[in-house]
Design a protein around this motif. Structure first.
Motif, mmCIF file in Angstrom:
data_model
loop_
_atom_site.group_PDB
_atom_site.id
_atom_site.type_symbol
_atom_site.label_atom_id
_atom_site.label_comp_id
_atom_site.label_asym_id
_atom_site.label_seq_id
_atom_site.Cartn_x
_atom_site.Cartn_y
_atom_site.Cartn_z
ATOM 1 N N LEU A 10 0.825 -1.214 0.000
ATOM 2 C CA LEU A 10 0.000 0.000 0.000
ATOM 3 C C LEU A 10 0.857 1.261 0.000
ATOM 4 C CD1 LEU A 10 -2.781 -1.127 2.511
ATOM 5 C CD2 LEU A 10 -3.045 -0.754 0.048
ATOM 6 N N THR A 11 1.891 1.291 0.858
ATOM 7 C CA THR A 11 2.770 2.466 0.887
ATOM 8 C C THR A 11 3.547 2.578 -0.421
ATOM 9 O OG1 THR A 11 4.471 1.147 2.042
ATOM 10 C CG2 THR A 11 3.018 2.523 3.395
ATOM 11 N N GLY A 12 3.918 1.424 -0.991
ATOM 12 C CA GLY A 12 4.644 1.438 -2.255
ATOM 13 C C GLY A 12 3.812 2.033 -3.384
ATOM 14 N N LEU A 13 2.530 1.652 -3.465
ATOM 15 C CA LEU A 13 1.662 2.194 -4.513
ATOM 16 C C LEU A 13 1.394 3.683 -4.291
ATOM 17 C CD1 LEU A 13 -0.876 -0.745 -4.975
ATOM 18 C CD2 LEU A 13 0.987 -0.068 -6.498
ATOM 19 N N PHE A 14 1.318 4.086 -3.021
ATOM 20 C CA PHE A 14 1.168 5.516 -2.721
ATOM 21 C C PHE A 14 2.401 6.287 -3.201
ATOM 22 C CE2 PHE A 14 1.730 9.004 0.506
ATOM 23 C CZ PHE A 14 0.748 9.833 -0.021
ATOM 24 N N LEU A 15 3.571 5.704 -2.988
ATOM 25 C CA LEU A 15 4.807 6.342 -3.454
ATOM 26 C C LEU A 15 4.877 6.371 -4.979
ATOM 27 C CD1 LEU A 15 7.328 4.819 -0.876
ATOM 28 C CD2 LEU A 15 6.403 7.128 -0.913
ATOM 29 N N CYS A 16 4.278 5.380 -5.637
ATOM 30 C CA CYS A 16 4.226 5.391 -7.107
ATOM 31 C C CYS A 16 3.420 6.595 -7.594
ATOM 32 C CB CYS A 16 3.586 4.103 -7.626
ATOM 33 S SG CYS A 16 4.649 2.647 -7.512
ATOM 34 N N THR A 17 2.301 6.868 -6.903
ATOM 35 C CA THR A 17 1.486 8.032 -7.251
ATOM 36 C C THR A 17 2.289 9.313 -7.082
ATOM 37 O OG1 THR A 17 -0.487 6.860 -6.488
ATOM 38 C CG2 THR A 17 -0.674 9.247 -6.763
ATOM 39 N N PHE A 18 3.053 9.372 -5.987
ATOM 40 C CA PHE A 18 3.887 10.550 -5.742
ATOM 41 C C PHE A 18 4.915 10.734 -6.858
ATOM 42 C CE2 PHE A 18 8.203 11.590 -4.282
ATOM 43 C CZ PHE A 18 8.039 12.952 -4.067
ATOM 44 N N LEU A 19 5.507 9.635 -7.328
ATOM 45 C CA LEU A 19 6.513 9.725 -8.392
ATOM 46 C C LEU A 19 5.945 10.405 -9.640
ATOM 47 C CD1 LEU A 19 8.292 6.244 -8.217
ATOM 48 C CD2 LEU A 19 9.281 8.465 -7.635
ATOM 49 N N ILE A 20 4.699 10.069 -9.982
ATOM 50 C CA ILE A 20 4.079 10.663 -11.165
ATOM 51 C C ILE A 20 3.911 12.168 -10.982
ATOM 52 C CG2 ILE A 20 2.018 10.694 -12.613
ATOM 53 C CD1 ILE A 20 1.581 7.754 -11.820
ATOM 54 N N VAL A 21 3.359 12.558 -9.823
ATOM 55 C CA VAL A 21 3.121 13.978 -9.546
ATOM 56 C C VAL A 21 4.439 14.742 -9.473
ATOM 57 C CG1 VAL A 21 2.161 15.623 -7.886
ATOM 58 C CG2 VAL A 21 0.964 13.468 -8.338
ATOM 59 N N HIS A 22 5.421 14.145 -8.797
ATOM 60 C CA HIS A 22 6.716 14.802 -8.623
ATOM 61 C C HIS A 22 7.431 14.985 -9.956
ATOM 62 C CE1 HIS A 22 9.964 16.345 -6.299
ATOM 63 N NE2 HIS A 22 10.801 15.346 -6.540
#
Length: 261
Positions: free
Chosen positions: A20-32
């Motif tokens: 779950l935290t990994g997929l949340f970080l994936c979302t952050f990567l896109i935005v960042h």
């Protein structure tokens, strides 16, 4: 101990939290990445500085940012715990190893994660910490003629030490004064050692995502033969290739530009 506590404390529970935290970080990567691509605009850092100011002064974004920091820590800690437990359970290495990138990634997630965590500490210390908590970042003033769209830029020295940013209007001109993170980024990316560290970290990210994205879906039970191909494609080509290349391109391009000056 309740059933939920028992689940969270088990290896499966830890893997679920990591997924779950990994997929949340994936979302952050896109935005960042989308925000950082503003660095490629030829506008004297205007778009990127406005983006950086928005990230650090819009309350909902700040809340999400702290959730992000917590996710990074939880993801790293649980990864370390699971890696140690797996090595204790299997002290002898595999007799046969495959040479596919995914297999290599799955066997070295601890190493890849450690490289990324070290990079995040360096990266946040050089940019986020200095931007938020020190006076080492200078200011820029952007004056935009609202009629013609013409923009001029100049250095700005605030009168008060606690000045953060301002937007004002003078006749037909919009005046924006913000911290100049763009110049700080350009300075950091003009140093070869920093560029090398950045590129190595993005290589680690690429291999980490080759296994991690698909593994998260399997851990959560979100697998179906109709969608496995899509998950594989996104994990391999988008997160494993496009996103790391996008991030790595920034320091490389800025370093080449610094050599031409």
């Amino acid at each position: 101990m309740s059933q939920s506590k028992h689940t969270l404390n088990s290896s499966l529970g830890k893997k679920l939290i990591m997924a779950l935290t990994g997929l949340f970080l994936c979302t952050f990567l896109i935005v960042h990445l989308a925000g950082n691509l503003q660095l490629f605009q030829d506008d004297n850092g205007y778009a990127f500085n406005i983006y950086a100011n928005f990230l650090t002064h819009f309350p909902p974004i700040e809340v999400i940012a702290y959730l992000l920091y917590a996710s990074i820590i939880v993801h790293a800690v649980y990864a370390l715990i699971l890696t140690i437990k797996n090595r204790q359970a299997r002290p002898v290495g595999y007799a046969v190893t495959t040479k596919s990138p995914t297999s290599w990634s799955s066997q070295n997630m601890g190493l890849l994660g450690s490289i990324l965590f070290l990079f995040i500490v360096i990266h946040m210390g050089d940019f986020w910490y200095k931007y938020k908590f020190t006076h080492s970042v200078t200011f820029k003033e952007y004056r935009t003629n609202l009629g013609t769209g013409e923009r001029t830029v100049s250095n700005y020295t605030p009168e008060k030490p606690d000045f953060e940013h301002s937007v004002s209007y003078d006749q037909n001109n919009e005046i924006i004064r913000v911290k100049d993170l763009h110049t700080k980024v350009a300075e950091s990316f003009s140093q070869l050692w920093y560029v090398v560290i950045y590129v190595i970290a993005m290589l680690a990210l690429a291999f980490h995502m080759l296994h991690g994205f698909q593994s998260a879906f399997k851990t959560l039970g979100w697998v179906h033969r109709k969608y496995n191909g899509i998950v594989y494609f996104i994990g391999t080509w988008f997160f494993g290739v496009i996103v790391p290349l996008g991030f790595a391109a920034m320091p490389v391009v800025y370093y080449i530009m610094s050599l031409k000056k």
